[in-house]
Scaffold this motif. Sequence first.
Motif, PDB file in Angstrom:
ATOM      1  N   ARG A   1      -2.583   2.670   4.313  1.00 48.74           N
ATOM      2  CA  ARG A   1      -3.895   2.241   3.792  1.00 48.74           C
ATOM      3  C   ARG A   1      -4.949   2.294   4.897  1.00 48.74           C
ATOM      4  O   ARG A   1      -6.088   2.681   4.675  1.00 48.74           O
ATOM      5  N   ARG A   2      -4.561   1.912   6.117  1.00 44.72           N
ATOM      6  CA  ARG A   2      -5.511   1.951   7.242  1.00 44.72           C
ATOM      7  C   ARG A   2      -5.930   3.378   7.571  1.00 44.72           C
ATOM      8  O   ARG A   2      -6.995   3.599   8.136  1.00 44.72           O
ATOM      9  N   SER A   3      -5.063   4.347   7.234  1.00 42.89           N
ATOM     10  CA  SER A   3      -5.438   5.742   7.516  1.00 42.89           C
ATOM     11  C   SER A   3      -6.120   6.400   6.318  1.00 42.89           C
ATOM     12  O   SER A   3      -6.244   7.623   6.262  1.00 42.89           O
ATOM     13  N   GLY A   4      -6.532   5.586   5.339  1.00 44.32           N
ATOM     14  CA  GLY A   4      -7.350   6.104   4.246  1.00 44.32           C
ATOM     15  C   GLY A   4      -6.590   6.472   2.987  1.00 44.32           C
ATOM     16  O   GLY A   4      -7.187   6.907   2.008  1.00 44.32           O
ATOM     17  N   GLN A   5      -5.257   6.307   2.987  1.00 43.75           N
ATOM     18  CA  GLN A   5      -4.484   6.635   1.784  1.00 43.75           C
ATOM     19  C   GLN A   5      -4.458   5.439   0.820  1.00 43.75           C
ATOM     20  O   GLN A   5      -4.838   4.329   1.189  1.00 43.75           O
ATOM     21  N   SER A   6      -3.979   5.693  -0.408  1.00 41.96           N
ATOM     22  CA  SER A   6      -3.765   4.624  -1.393  1.00 41.96           C
ATOM     23  C   SER A   6      -2.278   4.588  -1.717  1.00 41.96           C
ATOM     24  O   SER A   6      -1.826   5.245  -2.665  1.00 41.96           O
ATOM     25  N   PRO A   7      -1.499   3.867  -0.933  1.00 42.11           N
ATOM     26  CA  PRO A   7      -0.047   3.912  -1.100  1.00 42.11           C
ATOM     27  C   PRO A   7       0.419   3.325  -2.435  1.00 42.11           C
ATOM     28  O   PRO A   7      -0.212   2.420  -2.980  1.00 42.11           O
ATOM     29  N   ALA A   8       1.531   3.870  -2.936  1.00 45.92           N
ATOM     30  CA  ALA A   8       2.117   3.348  -4.174  1.00 45.92           C
ATOM     31  C   ALA A   8       2.676   1.947  -3.903  1.00 45.92           C
ATOM     32  O   ALA A   8       3.172   1.676  -2.798  1.00 45.92           O
ATOM     33  N   PRO A   9       2.594   1.038  -4.887  1.00 41.17           N
ATOM     34  CA  PRO A   9       3.111  -0.321  -4.682  1.00 41.17           C
ATOM     35  C   PRO A   9       4.594  -0.308  -4.316  1.00 41.17           C
ATOM     36  O   PRO A   9       5.348   0.534  -4.818  1.00 41.17           O
TER      37      PRO A   9
END
Length: 305
Positions: free
Chosen positions: A269-277
């Motif tokens: 998330r800090r690198s700009g992605q939207s990780p899957a839960p």
Amino acid sequence: MIRTATPTSTTVSPASKVMSSAPLDIDAAEFAAKFGQEPFLIGHQLCDHPLFEVDRLLELAQSLPEKHIEYNAGDLPVVVEPGKTPANGLSPDETIRRIRECKSWLVLKYVEQDPAYSDLLESCLAQVAKHSEPIRPGMCSPQAFIFLTSPGSVTPYHIDPEHNFLLQIRGAKKVCLFDGRDRSILSEEDLEQLYSESDNQERNLQLADENRNRCWTFDLQSGRGLHFPVTYPHWVENGDEVSISFSITFRTPDLYRRQVLYSLNDQRRRSGQSPAPVGSSPLRETFDFQSYRIRHRIASMLNRG
Ligand SMILES: [Fe+2]
């Protein structure tokens, strides 16, 4: 680098060294139905135990490293921004001696450093393990905390990363516990933040107004204990008397996996992605976890070399 609290090889032996009778009263059927899923009450026999007398607690406080005593003002609102809990202007000794009138909250951390408290923790967890092992095997990292709080003090809304039973020794508390499985209460980002932070940082959270009443409420009296499932948010309000509580905690290997997965998602998330839960993709998560373990093992070998 992910900050982890890897389960150590420390295990809890079944031998009780301190108490001749069992310290806890556990309803086996309720434990089996609710452990790790819902809060529930147990009983205990520790209210008159000499380890919780004020003079003994002062002796304990003087023996602990400074970093293992945390204390602050206790006349707080339910929600406090992380990092903004105000100090009380006293020393730990003064806080304990004046706990009745100084409107404070104090915790003695990792009290198992003292052999007498370690023995007591071991006695309690040996009893818990009989019930928890069939459900969450591998009890490890036993740790205990003692909370002293002034009348009316509030512990703001926060989460903790361990399996926990809070045993009320003296006084009473109102505990409001929220369902940590509900992502409209506790978000993936909240969990990522918890698992990416060091042990010394605060775990206070924001609580949306519309969620304030969506909780279990317990009136925790002395002689009773309450199970807090891992990372279920809660806030606590002390009653009209000084409160002393003994928190007995442990971890299990599945929590280490969970910690790694949330820490990896925090990095994404800090690198700009939207990780899957976490929990939504078991195969990918197994790959991520095993890859992390291999990288971690190689890094450890290189550091040793
Ligand atoms: Fe807590």
